[in-house]
Design a protein around this motif. Sequence first.
Motif, PDB file in Angstrom:
ATOM      1  N   PHE A  90     -57.521  78.818 -28.208  1.00 51.07           N
ATOM      2  CA  PHE A  90     -57.914  78.063 -29.401  1.00 51.07           C
ATOM      3  C   PHE A  90     -57.740  76.559 -29.240  1.00 51.07           C
ATOM      4  O   PHE A  90     -58.431  75.773 -29.875  1.00 51.07           O
ATOM      5  CB  PHE A  90     -57.418  78.664 -30.711  1.00 51.07           C
ATOM      6  CG  PHE A  90     -56.021  78.397 -31.190  1.00 51.07           C
ATOM      7  CD1 PHE A  90     -55.208  77.437 -30.648  1.00 51.07           C
ATOM      8  CD2 PHE A  90     -55.534  79.132 -32.275  1.00 51.07           C
ATOM      9  CE1 PHE A  90     -53.944  77.201 -31.138  1.00 51.07           C
ATOM     10  CE2 PHE A  90     -54.271  78.905 -32.776  1.00 51.07           C
ATOM     11  CZ  PHE A  90     -53.475  77.933 -32.191  1.00 51.07           C
ATOM     12  N   GLY A  91     -56.862  76.175 -28.312  1.00 52.17           N
ATOM     13  CA  GLY A  91     -56.711  74.750 -28.019  1.00 52.17           C
ATOM     14  C   GLY A  91     -57.976  74.130 -27.430  1.00 52.17           C
ATOM     15  O   GLY A  91     -58.196  72.925 -27.526  1.00 52.17           O
ATOM     16  N   ASP A  92     -58.814  74.964 -26.787  1.00 51.72           N
ATOM     17  CA  ASP A  92     -60.078  74.457 -26.225  1.00 51.72           C
ATOM     18  C   ASP A  92     -61.194  74.440 -27.254  1.00 51.72           C
ATOM     19  O   ASP A  92     -62.238  73.829 -27.036  1.00 51.72           O
ATOM     20  CB  ASP A  92     -60.520  75.331 -25.037  1.00 51.72           C
ATOM     21  CG  ASP A  92     -59.567  75.174 -23.860  1.00 51.72           C
ATOM     22  OD1 ASP A  92     -58.974  74.084 -23.729  1.00 51.72           O
ATOM     23  OD2 ASP A  92     -59.398  76.138 -23.098  1.00 51.72           O
ATOM     24  N   LEU A  93     -60.997  75.146 -28.333  1.00 54.50           N
ATOM     25  CA  LEU A  93     -62.064  75.335 -29.320  1.00 54.50           C
ATOM     26  C   LEU A  93     -61.927  74.399 -30.517  1.00 54.50           C
ATOM     27  O   LEU A  93     -62.905  73.797 -30.978  1.00 54.50           O
ATOM     28  CB  LEU A  93     -61.985  76.794 -29.788  1.00 54.50           C
ATOM     29  CG  LEU A  93     -62.886  77.221 -30.924  1.00 54.50           C
ATOM     30  CD1 LEU A  93     -64.297  77.384 -30.393  1.00 54.50           C
ATOM     31  CD2 LEU A  93     -62.406  78.534 -31.520  1.00 54.50           C
ATOM     32  N   LEU A  94     -60.705  74.264 -31.010  1.00 56.86           N
ATOM     33  CA  LEU A  94     -60.491  73.527 -32.274  1.00 56.86           C
ATOM     34  C   LEU A  94     -60.997  72.084 -32.220  1.00 56.86           C
ATOM     35  O   LEU A  94     -61.628  71.624 -33.188  1.00 56.86           O
ATOM     36  CB  LEU A  94     -59.008  73.563 -32.669  1.00 56.86           C
ATOM     37  CG  LEU A  94     -58.439  74.960 -32.955  1.00 56.86           C
ATOM     38  CD1 LEU A  94     -56.945  74.884 -33.290  1.00 56.86           C
ATOM     39  CD2 LEU A  94     -59.173  75.613 -34.101  1.00 56.86           C
ATOM     40  N   PRO A  95     -60.778  71.347 -31.126  1.00 58.05           N
ATOM     41  CA  PRO A  95     -61.255  69.959 -31.117  1.00 58.05           C
ATOM     42  C   PRO A  95     -62.771  69.845 -31.303  1.00 58.05           C
ATOM     43  O   PRO A  95     -63.242  68.894 -31.923  1.00 58.05           O
ATOM     44  CB  PRO A  95     -60.822  69.447 -29.736  1.00 58.05           C
ATOM     45  CG  PRO A  95     -59.629  70.294 -29.386  1.00 58.05           C
ATOM     46  CD  PRO A  95     -59.962  71.650 -29.931  1.00 58.05           C
ATOM     47  N   ASP A  96     -63.531  70.828 -30.810  1.00 58.50           N
ATOM     48  CA  ASP A  96     -64.989  70.796 -30.994  1.00 58.50           C
ATOM     49  C   ASP A  96     -65.359  70.969 -32.465  1.00 58.50           C
ATOM     50  O   ASP A  96     -66.311  70.355 -32.954  1.00 58.50           O
ATOM     51  CB  ASP A  96     -65.673  71.911 -30.190  1.00 58.50           C
ATOM     52  CG  ASP A  96     -65.618  71.635 -28.687  1.00 58.50           C
ATOM     53  OD1 ASP A  96     -65.246  70.510 -28.307  1.00 58.50           O
ATOM     54  OD2 ASP A  96     -65.947  72.557 -27.922  1.00 58.50           O
ATOM     55  N   VAL A  97     -64.622  71.839 -33.146  1.00 56.76           N
ATOM     56  CA  VAL A  97     -64.877  72.051 -34.585  1.00 56.76           C
ATOM     57  C   VAL A  97     -64.623  70.744 -35.341  1.00 56.76           C
ATOM     58  O   VAL A  97     -65.431  70.317 -36.168  1.00 56.76           O
ATOM     59  CB  VAL A  97     -63.955  73.168 -35.145  1.00 56.76           C
ATOM     60  CG1 VAL A  97     -64.132  73.297 -36.665  1.00 56.76           C
ATOM     61  CG2 VAL A  97     -64.225  74.495 -34.454  1.00 56.76           C
ATOM     62  N   VAL A  98     -63.509  70.098 -34.999  1.00 57.62           N
ATOM     63  CA  VAL A  98     -63.140  68.839 -35.671  1.00 57.62           C
ATOM     64  C   VAL A  98     -64.186  67.763 -35.382  1.00 57.62           C
ATOM     65  O   VAL A  98     -64.633  67.049 -36.279  1.00 57.62           O
ATOM     66  CB  VAL A  98     -61.735  68.390 -35.214  1.00 57.62           C
ATOM     67  CG1 VAL A  98     -61.389  67.028 -35.800  1.00 57.62           C
ATOM     68  CG2 VAL A  98     -60.692  69.430 -35.623  1.00 57.62           C
ATOM     69  N   GLU A  99     -64.606  67.699 -34.099  1.00 56.42           N
ATOM     70  CA  GLU A  99     -65.592  66.690 -33.716  1.00 56.42           C
ATOM     71  C   GLU A  99     -66.906  66.874 -34.477  1.00 56.42           C
ATOM     72  O   GLU A  99     -67.609  65.901 -34.764  1.00 56.42           O
ATOM     73  CB  GLU A  99     -65.843  66.794 -32.209  1.00 56.42           C
ATOM     74  CG  GLU A  99     -66.226  65.478 -31.570  1.00 56.42           C
ATOM     75  CD  GLU A  99     -66.571  65.670 -30.104  1.00 56.42           C
ATOM     76  OE1 GLU A  99     -65.675  66.048 -29.316  1.00 56.42           O
ATOM     77  OE2 GLU A  99     -67.746  65.440 -29.754  1.00 56.42           O
ATOM     78  N   ALA A 100     -67.224  68.116 -34.818  1.00 52.97           N
ATOM     79  CA  ALA A 100     -68.464  68.383 -35.560  1.00 52.97           C
ATOM     80  C   ALA A 100     -68.254  68.249 -37.067  1.00 52.97           C
ATOM     81  O   ALA A 100     -69.105  68.682 -37.861  1.00 52.97           O
ATOM     82  CB  ALA A 100     -68.974  69.780 -35.217  1.00 52.97           C
TER      83      ALA A 100
END
Length: 280
Positions: free
Chosen positions: A176-186
Amino acid sequence: MSTLSRRYDLHCHSNQSDGILSPEDLVSRAKDQDVSVLALTDHDTIAGLERAKKQAEIVNIDIITGVEFSCKWAGRNIHVVALGFDETHPKLLAQIESQTKMRDIRASEIAARLEKIGFKDAMARAQAQSGGAVIGRPHFAKAMVAMGFCSSVDQAFKKYLGAGKPGDIKQIWPEFGDLLPDVVEAGGIPVLAHPLKYKLTRSKLSQLLEDFIEYGGRAMEVVSGQQRQQDTHDMARLVNRFDLLASCGSDFHAPSKPWSELGRYSEMPDTVKPVWQAWE
Ligand code: AMP
Ligand code: MN
Ligand code: MN
Ligand code: MN
């Protein structure tokens, strides 16, 4: 309509993942259940989003973009609901597409394992159940019941598909550490889904939340469907302790289950900060 009188259902599934209803029927049903703001959160796909939005315009309810990501934390399968993201954001779109593909790869692996233990034509049978949607374990479970291999979906999970069983393949999901930043960036809000489903000790759940927040997690589902009042109070205390926003949703999959109807879930206590504060 005032914010206070609005009913938010921020977690549900259509037949674009493991739900039963088409996106259109889901949205119409939500309207009938007095939902005013709905997030369709299919597993690892936004294939139903455009259709849900069109129907929402017709029946006049608000749609929040949503998806329920499968991911990993400390070797466990964790679900993160992303809400309110820009669905055209290239990086997040690529991530969603990659996870949709992962589901296909995982389905082939699950099928191979089920074949080994005697469930023939597993892939074709699961595909027949999914009707072309991304495949999940419930499709295998239903196929096993349809073939008389198991007496119920619940039994299929207990014996073959649930945690630690042959059909439980979770290694392929991203950390999830690899996924969450993309959600935030979007521009999205990462929400930890149904925290009580993971059966973690309270100290493990606290560790999970610490990591979740470190990577950009902003909210947690304080309410997931009908649940015990004690659990609601516990989860409300927890979101407040971690200064997270609180989300709620039915996790609706099918009309046949009255305990998980759209728009029907335990009340959120007014001590929490609701997640819709982030976009209203
Ligand atoms: P998957 O998304 O393929 O990992 O499968 C998980 C999904 O299976 C969950 O989102 C639920 O909808 C469903 N599920 C999990 N456990 C059970 C169970 N014991 N009985 C019925 N459905 C289940
Ligand atoms: Mn599901
Ligand atoms: Mn889930
Ligand atoms: Mn769900």
